[in-house]
Scaffold this motif. Structure first.
Motif, PDB file in Angstrom:
ATOM      1  N   GLN A  85       0.827  -1.204   0.000  1.00  0.00           N
ATOM      2  CA  GLN A  85       0.000   0.000   0.000  1.00  0.00           C
ATOM      3  C   GLN A  85       0.864   1.258   0.000  1.00  0.00           C
ATOM      4  OE1 GLN A  85      -2.257  -1.381   3.466  1.00  0.00           O
ATOM      5  NE2 GLN A  85      -4.134  -0.931   2.320  1.00  0.00           N
ATOM      6  N   VAL A  86       1.938   1.257   0.790  1.00  0.00           N
ATOM      7  CA  VAL A  86       2.838   2.412   0.823  1.00  0.00           C
ATOM      8  C   VAL A  86       3.438   2.634  -0.561  1.00  0.00           C
ATOM      9  CG1 VAL A  86       4.992   3.327   1.773  1.00  0.00           C
ATOM     10  CG2 VAL A  86       3.330   2.239   3.293  1.00  0.00           C
ATOM     11  N   LYS A  87       3.865   1.551  -1.209  1.00  0.00           N
ATOM     12  CA  LYS A  87       4.443   1.664  -2.549  1.00  0.00           C
ATOM     13  C   LYS A  87       3.413   2.176  -3.555  1.00  0.00           C
ATOM     14  CE  LYS A  87       8.060  -1.764  -1.922  1.00  0.00           C
ATOM     15  NZ  LYS A  87       8.583  -3.082  -2.308  1.00  0.00           N
ATOM     16  N   GLU A  88       2.164   1.749  -3.412  1.00  0.00           N
ATOM     17  CA  GLU A  88       1.108   2.229  -4.312  1.00  0.00           C
ATOM     18  C   GLU A  88       0.879   3.728  -4.127  1.00  0.00           C
ATOM     19  OE1 GLU A  88      -2.161  -0.356  -3.350  1.00  0.00           O
ATOM     20  OE2 GLU A  88      -1.415  -1.965  -4.645  1.00  0.00           O
ATOM     21  N   HIS A  89       0.876   4.190  -2.880  1.00  0.00           N
ATOM     22  CA  HIS A  89       0.718   5.629  -2.635  1.00  0.00           C
ATOM     23  C   HIS A  89       1.916   6.403  -3.183  1.00  0.00           C
ATOM     24  CE1 HIS A  89      -2.973   5.234  -0.443  1.00  0.00           C
ATOM     25  NE2 HIS A  89      -2.430   4.456   0.477  1.00  0.00           N
ATOM     26  N   ALA A  90       3.104   5.835  -3.049  1.00  0.00           N
ATOM     27  CA  ALA A  90       4.299   6.474  -3.603  1.00  0.00           C
ATOM     28  C   ALA A  90       4.210   6.544  -5.122  1.00  0.00           C
ATOM     29  CB  ALA A  90       5.551   5.709  -3.167  1.00  0.00           C
ATOM     30  N   ASP A  91       3.749   5.477  -5.744  1.00  0.00           N
ATOM     31  CA  ASP A  91       3.578   5.469  -7.204  1.00  0.00           C
ATOM     32  C   ASP A  91       2.545   6.499  -7.645  1.00  0.00           C
ATOM     33  OD1 ASP A  91       5.466   3.460  -7.424  1.00  0.00           O
ATOM     34  OD2 ASP A  91       3.981   1.853  -7.673  1.00  0.00           O
ATOM     35  N   ALA A  92       1.591   6.781  -6.759  1.00  0.00           N
ATOM     36  CA  ALA A  92       0.544   7.762  -7.073  1.00  0.00           C
ATOM     37  C   ALA A  92       1.001   9.193  -6.799  1.00  0.00           C
ATOM     38  CB  ALA A  92      -0.712   7.450  -6.270  1.00  0.00           C
ATOM     39  N   GLY A  93       2.230   9.360  -6.273  1.00  0.00           N
ATOM     40  CA  GLY A  93       2.760  10.709  -6.107  1.00  0.00           C
ATOM     41  C   GLY A  93       3.159  11.118  -4.708  1.00  0.00           C
ATOM     42  N   ALA A  94       2.922  10.276  -3.711  1.00  0.00           N
ATOM     43  CA  ALA A  94       3.341  10.623  -2.348  1.00  0.00           C
ATOM     44  C   ALA A  94       4.853  10.484  -2.253  1.00  0.00           C
ATOM     45  CB  ALA A  94       2.654   9.719  -1.330  1.00  0.00           C
ATOM     46  N   CYS A  95       5.539  11.565  -1.872  1.00  0.00           N
ATOM     47  CA  CYS A  95       7.003  11.576  -1.866  1.00  0.00           C
ATOM     48  C   CYS A  95       7.611  11.600  -0.476  1.00  0.00           C
ATOM     49  CB  CYS A  95       7.514  12.808  -2.610  1.00  0.00           C
ATOM     50  SG  CYS A  95       7.021  12.892  -4.323  1.00  0.00           S
ATOM     51  N   THR A  96       6.802  11.849   0.539  1.00  0.00           N
ATOM     52  CA  THR A  96       7.326  11.987   1.894  1.00  0.00           C
ATOM     53  C   THR A  96       6.484  11.161   2.864  1.00  0.00           C
ATOM     54  OG1 THR A  96       5.918  13.874   2.439  1.00  0.00           O
ATOM     55  CG2 THR A  96       8.042  14.369   1.400  1.00  0.00           C
ATOM     56  N   PRO A  97       7.032  10.853   4.032  1.00  0.00           N
ATOM     57  CA  PRO A  97       6.221  10.152   5.035  1.00  0.00           C
ATOM     58  C   PRO A  97       4.951  10.924   5.391  1.00  0.00           C
ATOM     59  CG  PRO A  97       8.520   9.985   5.621  1.00  0.00           C
ATOM     60  CD  PRO A  97       8.434  10.949   4.456  1.00  0.00           C
ATOM     61  N   ARG A  98       5.015  12.233   5.409  1.00  0.00           N
ATOM     62  CA  ARG A  98       3.834  13.036   5.711  1.00  0.00           C
ATOM     63  C   ARG A  98       2.757  12.847   4.644  1.00  0.00           C
ATOM     64  NH1 ARG A  98       4.274  18.895   8.177  1.00  0.00           N
ATOM     65  NH2 ARG A  98       5.336  17.540   9.619  1.00  0.00           N
ATOM     66  N   GLN A  99       3.159  12.770   3.384  1.00  0.00           N
ATOM     67  CA  GLN A  99       2.186  12.551   2.310  1.00  0.00           C
ATOM     68  C   GLN A  99       1.616  11.138   2.371  1.00  0.00           C
ATOM     69  OE1 GLN A  99       4.637  13.708  -0.979  1.00  0.00           O
ATOM     70  NE2 GLN A  99       4.017  15.846  -0.837  1.00  0.00           N
ATOM     71  N   ILE A 100       2.441  10.171   2.756  1.00  0.00           N
ATOM     72  CA  ILE A 100       1.940   8.810   2.967  1.00  0.00           C
ATOM     73  C   ILE A 100       0.916   8.825   4.101  1.00  0.00           C
ATOM     74  CG2 ILE A 100       2.555   6.478   3.743  1.00  0.00           C
ATOM     75  CD1 ILE A 100       3.420   7.001   0.858  1.00  0.00           C
ATOM     76  N   ALA A 101       1.227   9.543   5.184  1.00  0.00           N
ATOM     77  CA  ALA A 101       0.312   9.646   6.325  1.00  0.00           C
ATOM     78  C   ALA A 101      -1.020  10.249   5.904  1.00  0.00           C
ATOM     79  CB  ALA A 101       0.942  10.476   7.438  1.00  0.00           C
ATOM     80  N   SER A 102      -0.977  11.248   5.048  1.00  0.00           N
ATOM     81  CA  SER A 102      -2.214  11.866   4.564  1.00  0.00           C
ATOM     82  C   SER A 102      -3.035  10.893   3.738  1.00  0.00           C
ATOM     83  CB  SER A 102      -1.899  13.102   3.720  1.00  0.00           C
ATOM     84  OG  SER A 102      -1.351  14.118   4.514  1.00  0.00           O
ATOM     85  N   ALA A 103      -2.360  10.013   3.035  1.00  0.00           N
ATOM     86  CA  ALA A 103      -3.048   9.061   2.166  1.00  0.00           C
ATOM     87  C   ALA A 103      -3.646   7.888   2.927  1.00  0.00           C
ATOM     88  CB  ALA A 103      -2.080   8.544   1.100  1.00  0.00           C
ATOM     89  N   CYS A 104      -2.966   7.416   4.002  1.00  0.00           N
ATOM     90  CA  CYS A 104      -3.433   6.176   4.626  1.00  0.00           C
ATOM     91  C   CYS A 104      -3.254   6.115   6.143  1.00  0.00           C
ATOM     92  CB  CYS A 104      -2.731   4.979   3.999  1.00  0.00           C
ATOM     93  SG  CYS A 104      -0.945   4.968   4.256  1.00  0.00           S
ATOM     94  N   LYS A 105      -2.861   7.192   6.776  1.00  0.00           N
ATOM     95  CA  LYS A 105      -2.665   7.303   8.225  1.00  0.00           C
ATOM     96  C   LYS A 105      -1.396   6.645   8.744  1.00  0.00           C
ATOM     97  CE  LYS A 105      -7.356   7.847   9.977  1.00  0.00           C
ATOM     98  NZ  LYS A 105      -8.276   7.285  10.987  1.00  0.00           N
ATOM     99  N   ALA A 106      -0.672   5.906   7.922  1.00  0.00           N
ATOM    100  CA  ALA A 106       0.546   5.240   8.391  1.00  0.00           C
ATOM    101  C   ALA A 106       1.503   6.279   8.969  1.00  0.00           C
ATOM    102  CB  ALA A 106       1.223   4.490   7.255  1.00  0.00           C
ATOM    103  N   GLY A 107       2.002   5.998  10.167  1.00  0.00           N
ATOM    104  CA  GLY A 107       2.957   6.891  10.812  1.00  0.00           C
ATOM    105  C   GLY A 107       2.344   7.946  11.697  1.00  0.00           C
ATOM    106  N   THR A 108       1.023   7.946  11.826  1.00  0.00           N
ATOM    107  CA  THR A 108       0.375   9.016  12.588  1.00  0.00           C
ATOM    108  C   THR A 108       0.007   8.625  14.015  1.00  0.00           C
ATOM    109  OG1 THR A 108      -1.825   8.440  11.776  1.00  0.00           O
ATOM    110  CG2 THR A 108      -0.584  10.067  10.504  1.00  0.00           C
ATOM    111  N   ASP A 109       0.212   7.364  14.397  1.00  0.00           N
ATOM    112  CA  ASP A 109      -0.142   6.966  15.765  1.00  0.00           C
ATOM    113  C   ASP A 109       1.136   6.866  16.597  1.00  0.00           C
ATOM    114  OD1 ASP A 109      -1.865   6.314  17.852  1.00  0.00           O
ATOM    115  OD2 ASP A 109      -1.857   4.186  17.367  1.00  0.00           O
TER     116      ASP A 109
END
Length: 88
Positions: free
Chosen positions: A16-40
């Motif tokens: 899922q992280v790789k899919e979000h990165a392929d869709a344009g997420a370039c930073t952990p913060r952008q990954i967090a915005s896409a799927c909450k990973a890293g926010t807890d």
């Protein structure tokens, strides 16, 4: 095939992280915005950084060239702009 979880708190997989990165997420913060990973608990942020690495990221490429990360935003089509309803 087994799932490799990156974020146990929200059940986010490496795929899922790789899919979000392929869709344009370039930073952990952008990954967090896409799927909450890293926010807890935050224990997965370093793993997310490792997955993102220094891969192809247009915004990062702009920064590396000394340009603002949002350069080129003026070239967006009207269809790319989200219109919000007016406040009552």
């Amino acid at each position: 095939m087994s799932r490799v979880y990156v974020c146990s708190c929200f059940g986010v997989t490496e795929k899922q992280v790789k899919e979000h990165a392929d869709a344009g997420a370039c930073t952990p913060r952008q990954i967090a915005s896409a799927c909450k990973a890293g926010t807890d608990c935050g224990s997965c942020v370093r793993r997310i950084q490792a997955i993102l690495g220094r891969g192809n990221c247009p915004r990062r490429d702009l920064v590396d060239q000394g340009m603002p990360a949002l350069a080129g935003a003026e070239a967006m089509d009207a269809a790319d702009v989200l219109e919000l309803p007016e406040a009552a």
